[in-house]
Design a protein around this motif. Sequence first.
Motif, mmCIF file in Angstrom:
data_model
loop_
_atom_site.group_PDB
_atom_site.id
_atom_site.type_symbol
_atom_site.label_atom_id
_atom_site.label_comp_id
_atom_site.label_asym_id
_atom_site.label_seq_id
_atom_site.Cartn_x
_atom_site.Cartn_y
_atom_site.Cartn_z
ATOM 1 N N MET A 30 0.836 -1.208 0.000
ATOM 2 C CA MET A 30 0.000 0.000 0.000
ATOM 3 C C MET A 30 0.868 1.255 0.000
ATOM 4 O O MET A 30 0.618 2.201 -0.759
ATOM 5 C CB MET A 30 -0.926 -0.001 1.226
ATOM 6 N N LEU A 31 1.899 1.262 0.832
ATOM 7 C CA LEU A 31 2.795 2.413 0.881
ATOM 8 C C LEU A 31 3.481 2.633 -0.459
ATOM 9 O O LEU A 31 3.525 3.750 -0.977
ATOM 10 C CB LEU A 31 3.846 2.209 1.972
ATOM 11 N N ASN A 32 4.029 1.565 -1.038
ATOM 12 C CA ASN A 32 4.756 1.699 -2.295
ATOM 13 C C ASN A 32 3.857 2.153 -3.434
ATOM 14 O O ASN A 32 4.281 2.937 -4.298
ATOM 15 C CB ASN A 32 5.437 0.380 -2.659
ATOM 16 N N VAL A 33 2.632 1.660 -3.467
ATOM 17 C CA VAL A 33 1.683 2.103 -4.490
ATOM 18 C C VAL A 33 1.476 3.613 -4.383
ATOM 19 O O VAL A 33 1.404 4.317 -5.394
ATOM 20 C CB VAL A 33 0.343 1.361 -4.346
ATOM 21 N N GLY A 34 1.390 4.120 -3.165
ATOM 22 C CA GLY A 34 1.180 5.550 -2.981
ATOM 23 C C GLY A 34 2.413 6.384 -3.255
ATOM 24 O O GLY A 34 2.392 7.301 -4.082
ATOM 25 N N VAL A 35 3.515 6.062 -2.594
ATOM 26 C CA VAL A 35 4.707 6.909 -2.654
ATOM 27 C C VAL A 35 5.410 6.821 -4.014
ATOM 28 O O VAL A 35 5.678 7.841 -4.659
ATOM 29 C CB VAL A 35 5.701 6.542 -1.537
ATOM 30 N N ASN A 36 5.720 5.616 -4.454
ATOM 31 C CA ASN A 36 6.571 5.476 -5.641
ATOM 32 C C ASN A 36 5.958 6.092 -6.884
ATOM 33 O O ASN A 36 6.631 6.794 -7.645
ATOM 34 C CB ASN A 36 6.873 3.995 -5.882
ATOM 35 N N GLN A 37 4.692 5.801 -7.107
ATOM 36 C CA GLN A 37 4.040 6.323 -8.316
ATOM 37 C C GLN A 37 3.931 7.849 -8.283
ATOM 38 O O GLN A 37 4.190 8.525 -9.281
ATOM 39 C CB GLN A 37 2.649 5.705 -8.477
ATOM 40 N N VAL A 38 3.535 8.380 -7.136
ATOM 41 C CA VAL A 38 3.311 9.826 -7.038
ATOM 42 C C VAL A 38 4.630 10.587 -7.153
ATOM 43 O O VAL A 38 4.721 11.594 -7.867
ATOM 44 C CB VAL A 38 2.572 10.170 -5.728
ATOM 45 N N VAL A 39 5.658 10.132 -6.456
ATOM 46 C CA VAL A 39 6.956 10.796 -6.536
ATOM 47 C C VAL A 39 7.480 10.753 -7.970
ATOM 48 O O VAL A 39 8.064 11.714 -8.479
ATOM 49 C CB VAL A 39 7.953 10.143 -5.552
ATOM 50 N N SER A 40 7.245 9.629 -8.656
ATOM 51 C CA SER A 40 7.677 9.507 -10.041
ATOM 52 C C SER A 40 6.923 10.474 -10.951
ATOM 53 O O SER A 40 7.519 11.152 -11.791
ATOM 54 C CB SER A 40 7.471 8.068 -10.519
ATOM 55 N N VAL A 41 5.609 10.539 -10.777
ATOM 56 C CA VAL A 41 4.789 11.417 -11.618
ATOM 57 C C VAL A 41 5.194 12.878 -11.446
ATOM 58 O O VAL A 41 5.296 13.628 -12.422
ATOM 59 C CB VAL A 41 3.294 11.235 -11.287
ATOM 60 N N TYR A 42 5.454 13.264 -10.209
ATOM 61 C CA TYR A 42 5.796 14.658 -9.954
ATOM 62 C C TYR A 42 7.295 14.931 -10.167
ATOM 63 O O TYR A 42 7.726 16.080 -10.116
ATOM 64 C CB TYR A 42 5.395 15.054 -8.530
ATOM 65 N N GLY A 43 8.085 13.876 -10.390
ATOM 66 C CA GLY A 43 9.508 14.061 -10.652
ATOM 67 C C GLY A 43 10.243 14.691 -9.493
ATOM 68 O O GLY A 43 11.206 15.435 -9.678
ATOM 69 N N GLN A 44 9.810 14.387 -8.274
ATOM 70 C CA GLN A 44 10.421 14.979 -7.084
ATOM 71 C C GLN A 44 10.943 13.878 -6.166
ATOM 72 O O GLN A 44 11.217 12.766 -6.615
ATOM 73 C CB GLN A 44 9.406 15.897 -6.396
ATOM 74 N N ASN A 45 11.065 14.205 -4.862
ATOM 75 C CA ASN A 45 11.557 13.222 -3.901
ATOM 76 C C ASN A 45 10.567 13.064 -2.751
ATOM 77 O O ASN A 45 9.432 13.525 -2.837
ATOM 78 C CB ASN A 45 12.945 13.622 -3.386
ATOM 79 N N PHE A 46 11.012 12.426 -1.669
ATOM 80 C CA PHE A 46 10.114 12.184 -0.541
ATOM 81 C C PHE A 46 9.486 13.470 -0.011
ATOM 82 O O PHE A 46 8.366 13.461 0.502
ATOM 83 C CB PHE A 46 10.857 11.490 0.603
ATOM 84 N N GLY A 47 10.209 14.567 -0.154
ATOM 85 C CA GLY A 47 9.712 15.830 0.387
ATOM 86 C C GLY A 47 8.390 16.261 -0.214
ATOM 87 O O GLY A 47 7.589 16.945 0.437
ATOM 88 N N SER A 48 8.130 15.850 -1.454
ATOM 89 C CA SER A 48 6.903 16.276 -2.125
ATOM 90 C C SER A 48 5.650 15.683 -1.507
ATOM 91 O O SER A 48 4.561 16.246 -1.647
ATOM 92 C CB SER A 48 6.963 15.908 -3.614
#
Length: 215
Positions: free
Chosen positions: A152-170
């Motif tokens: 669940m965490l990876n589905v949320g974090v990895n995809q979103v960070v990738s889409v926005y081209g940023q890092n954990f801070g986003s």
Amino acid sequence: CDWSSDVCSSDLVFCNGMPCRFHYKTPEQAEKVDLIIFAVKINGLSDAIEAVRPCVGPNTLMLSLLNGITSEVIIGEAFGEENLIWSCAQGMDTLKSGNALSYTNAGMICFGNRADDQPAEKIMRVERFFDQVGIAYQIDNRMDRKIWSKFMLNVGVNQVVSVYGQNFGSVKKSGKARDLMIAAMAEVIPVAKQEGVALDEADITYWLGVVDALS
């Protein structure tokens, strides 16, 4: 730059600026071992399984650190589930650039029975070893649920960070990225239910706390 120093060597792997000098053997030199830890990406798992076959004996334990919900099944099909330890890693904020790895939070390994509250002897064997070598861990004897929760965490974090081209801070601050992360995590709840795993909003809250503690 001093080209004779470790810092300039492309043949080494660095962790937080320190060179890692690994002791290793090739599959041709393999011996039976007590514990095998699979720490590859999913597209390297099949090769890793074949590489370690000469190392597997009747008492060899196997533990997977891969994200996702399939690696334990794949390893179990290859070697049987008797000596398989269900596990996942969490809480690390590791970044890799070339041959250099860096992190602020090392995280920990969660491991335990697939779905049995009574700790198995193989779990206690790994616990004793991790205590000896100083690896942070948490024992969870409902790892079937834990692995889906981490998914669940990876589905949320990895995809979103990738889409926005940023890092954990986003995703640590309020805004569209964090909202999208939470929405993506929520989509896993009904999917997990179809596999007999009960996740809920409390799991989202838990992982938000983990994300917020990352560098």
